[in-house]
Design an enzyme around this catalytic site. Sequence first.
Site, PDB file in Angstrom:
ATOM      1  N   ASP A 117       0.938  -1.245  -0.066  1.00  0.00           N
ATOM      2  CA  ASP A 117       0.102   0.000   0.054  1.00  0.00           C
ATOM      3  C   ASP A 117       0.835   1.277  -0.071  1.00  0.00           C
ATOM      4  OD1 ASP A 117       1.052   0.000   2.565  1.00  0.00           O
ATOM      5  OD2 ASP A 117      -0.565  -1.152   3.232  1.00  0.00           O
ATOM      6  N   ASP A 125       1.404   5.192   1.653  1.00  0.00           N
ATOM      7  CA  ASP A 125       1.315   6.143   2.530  1.00  0.00           C
ATOM      8  C   ASP A 125       2.040   7.319   2.124  1.00  0.00           C
ATOM      9  OD1 ASP A 125       0.522   4.058   4.358  1.00  0.00           O
ATOM     10  OD2 ASP A 125       2.370   3.690   4.966  1.00  0.00           O
ATOM     11  N   ASP A 175      11.618   4.198  12.220  1.00  0.00           N
ATOM     12  CA  ASP A 175      12.373   3.400  12.708  1.00  0.00           C
ATOM     13  C   ASP A 175      13.825   3.033  11.891  1.00  0.00           C
ATOM     14  OD1 ASP A 175      11.030   1.913  10.867  1.00  0.00           O
ATOM     15  OD2 ASP A 175      10.280   0.362  11.917  1.00  0.00           O
TER      16      ASP A 175
HETATM   17  P1  ATP Z   1       5.051  -3.183   5.519  1.00  0.00           P
HETATM   18  O1  ATP Z   1       3.953  -2.363   5.122  1.00  0.00           O
HETATM   19  O2  ATP Z   1       6.001  -3.717   4.504  1.00  0.00           O
HETATM   20  O3  ATP Z   1       4.920  -4.000   6.573  1.00  0.00           O
HETATM   21  P2  ATP Z   1       6.352  -0.740   6.422  1.00  0.00           P
HETATM   22  O4  ATP Z   1       7.684  -0.390   6.897  1.00  0.00           O
HETATM   23  O5  ATP Z   1       5.558   0.175   5.411  1.00  0.00           O
HETATM   24  O6  ATP Z   1       6.218  -2.210   6.178  1.00  0.00           O
HETATM   25  P3  ATP Z   1       4.239   0.092   8.195  1.00  0.00           P
HETATM   26  O7  ATP Z   1       3.660  -0.594   9.562  1.00  0.00           O
HETATM   27  O8  ATP Z   1       3.267  -0.003   7.000  1.00  0.00           O
HETATM   28  O9  ATP Z   1       5.365  -0.681   7.911  1.00  0.00           O
HETATM   29  O10 ATP Z   1       4.772   1.358   8.457  1.00  0.00           O
HETATM   30  C1  ATP Z   1       5.096   2.513   7.723  1.00  0.00           C
HETATM   31  C2  ATP Z   1       6.252   3.440   8.279  1.00  0.00           C
HETATM   32  O11 ATP Z   1       5.894   3.847   9.515  1.00  0.00           O
HETATM   33  C3  ATP Z   1       7.365   2.567   8.130  1.00  0.00           C
HETATM   34  O12 ATP Z   1       8.224   2.588   6.954  1.00  0.00           O
HETATM   35  C4  ATP Z   1       8.192   3.413   9.039  1.00  0.00           C
HETATM   36  O13 ATP Z   1       8.800   4.518   8.578  1.00  0.00           O
HETATM   37  C5  ATP Z   1       7.046   3.850  10.180  1.00  0.00           C
HETATM   38  N1  ATP Z   1       6.797   3.017  11.342  1.00  0.00           N
HETATM   39  C6  ATP Z   1       6.045   1.953  11.320  1.00  0.00           C
HETATM   40  N2  ATP Z   1       6.143   1.521  12.580  1.00  0.00           N
HETATM   41  C7  ATP Z   1       7.021   1.836  13.319  1.00  0.00           C
HETATM   42  C8  ATP Z   1       7.688   1.793  14.617  1.00  0.00           C
HETATM   43  N3  ATP Z   1       7.270   0.836  15.461  1.00  0.00           N
HETATM   44  N4  ATP Z   1       8.675   2.539  15.080  1.00  0.00           N
HETATM   45  C9  ATP Z   1       8.945   3.779  14.127  1.00  0.00           C
HETATM   46  N5  ATP Z   1       8.387   3.721  12.875  1.00  0.00           N
HETATM   47  C10 ATP Z   1       7.516   3.073  12.606  1.00  0.00           C
HETATM   48 MG    MG Z   2       3.378  -0.200   4.703  1.00  0.00          MG
END
Ligand code: ATP
Ligand code: MG
Length: 440
Positions: free
Chosen positions: A68, A70, A144
């Site tokens: 997705d 963001d 993160d």
């Molecule tokens: P995926 O969607 O493949 O699971 P993602 O990195 O996009 O991985 P999301 O949970 O969608 O994970 O989070 C979007 C963004 O928000 C991440 O790329 C990161 O920048 C931030 N983020 C998410 N969780 C955390 C956290 N626990 N601590 C700090 N930043 C976070």
């Molecule tokens: Mg994501």
Amino acid sequence: MIKRFIRRVLGLGSAATLRVPREKHRLARAAISQGALKTCDGLRGAGFAAYVVGGAVRDLLLGIEPKDFDVATDARPEQVKPLFRRALLIGRRFRLVHVMVGQETVEVSTFRAADPETAEKNEHGRVLRDNVFGSQEEDARRRDFTVNALYFDPATEEIVDYHGGLADLRKRVLRMIGDPETRFREDPIRMLRAVRLGAKLGLTLDPATRAPIRELAPLLEMVPPARLFDEMLKLLLSGHASACLRQLREDGLHHGLLPLLDVILEQPLGERFVTLALAQTDERVRTDRPVSPAFLFAALLWHEVLAAWKARQGRSERPLPALESAMDDVLNAQCEKLAITRKLTATMREVWSMQPRFEQRAGQRPYRLIESPRFRMGYDFLALRAASGEVSADVEAWWRAFQQADAETRKAMLMPETAPKTRRRRRRKKPPSADTPQTP
Ligand code: ATP
Ligand code: MG
């Protein structure tokens, strides 16, 4: 050059110096979804900054199709919403806007600061609340990993990179922004994210990022169970569950997650069963076939149920009530740590309690079993048990054939009735009593 390096080390880089043009990263506007483009264009048209951020940018740069998109912006949620025809304000703590474009939902968040000085923390350093709007630079710092803090501007096709995420992507390194120990303490879930993203993206965890994990692993026990469950589900359905679980064990992270998982994995049959279940799930995810989280959790906990069931039967409990109680034992123990949802546990129970019924292949029972709504899942579970050597392959083969057979063949396949006759015979041996009439 040196000046820039120093600024970067001190976290003082300004957006202007960190904008990387398209020739250097090769990510083009065309790679972005329609929904995210419309959202960014709409925000920009209203005079706001708007970037695609996080997982989507990272995945595209690695040649992976994002789940997705963001979007991050300097507009406040209440300024975002009126710009779009279909938009919803969501979330209580962090207010976000979901912008719907066709089938797609784009999550729009306002740049946020996580000021470590003012954020409310518990005694282990876990951040309980950080909900202050901030600058883009602050927004990058609260993320993160460096590869998760890249901002793609669809209008200029530039990437804003405050923390060297592009270089880390090239080196295939997953590196925590800031001091790893502090950041893991703020949010222990990041330890699981490190494992999951490392496996999913084929990135190596930077040694300094990995170093504190083993020692901090117990902090996972203090994470709210619902969050732990969400993250475990992401991990198990990532298509890389086998690799993740191996890594979790190596890093000592598996203890708090599925209590006793380490014990299960040490029994040869249990290990084989779990390994097969995970391999099968990974294969399905990777080939875009549906997977059932209930099936997976049922598999992960089956040998726990078996052990509890056996123990109860050893204490002379009758088999079926003993199985019911064993399921309660296991689910109660697990749900303390991991908030497995009710809907899931209901299905898990159905799949588990169906298992002894596969032993009964006489009379009407096979017909009734095959009609039950979860039969397919129950049968798949049986097949996994057979593949791991827990039940005889004959039983699984019988059920496979029975499902496909026509009425005539099914009838011929049925086993002779035995159990009820034995019971009747035993009853006959009882001395006749005055008030119960005897059947001839
Ligand atoms: P995926 O969607 O493949 O699971 P993602 O990195 O996009 O991985 P999301 O949970 O969608 O994970 O989070 C979007 C963004 O928000 C991440 O790329 C990161 O920048 C931030 N983020 C998410 N969780 C955390 C956290 N626990 N601590 C700090 N930043 C976070
Ligand atoms: Mg994501």
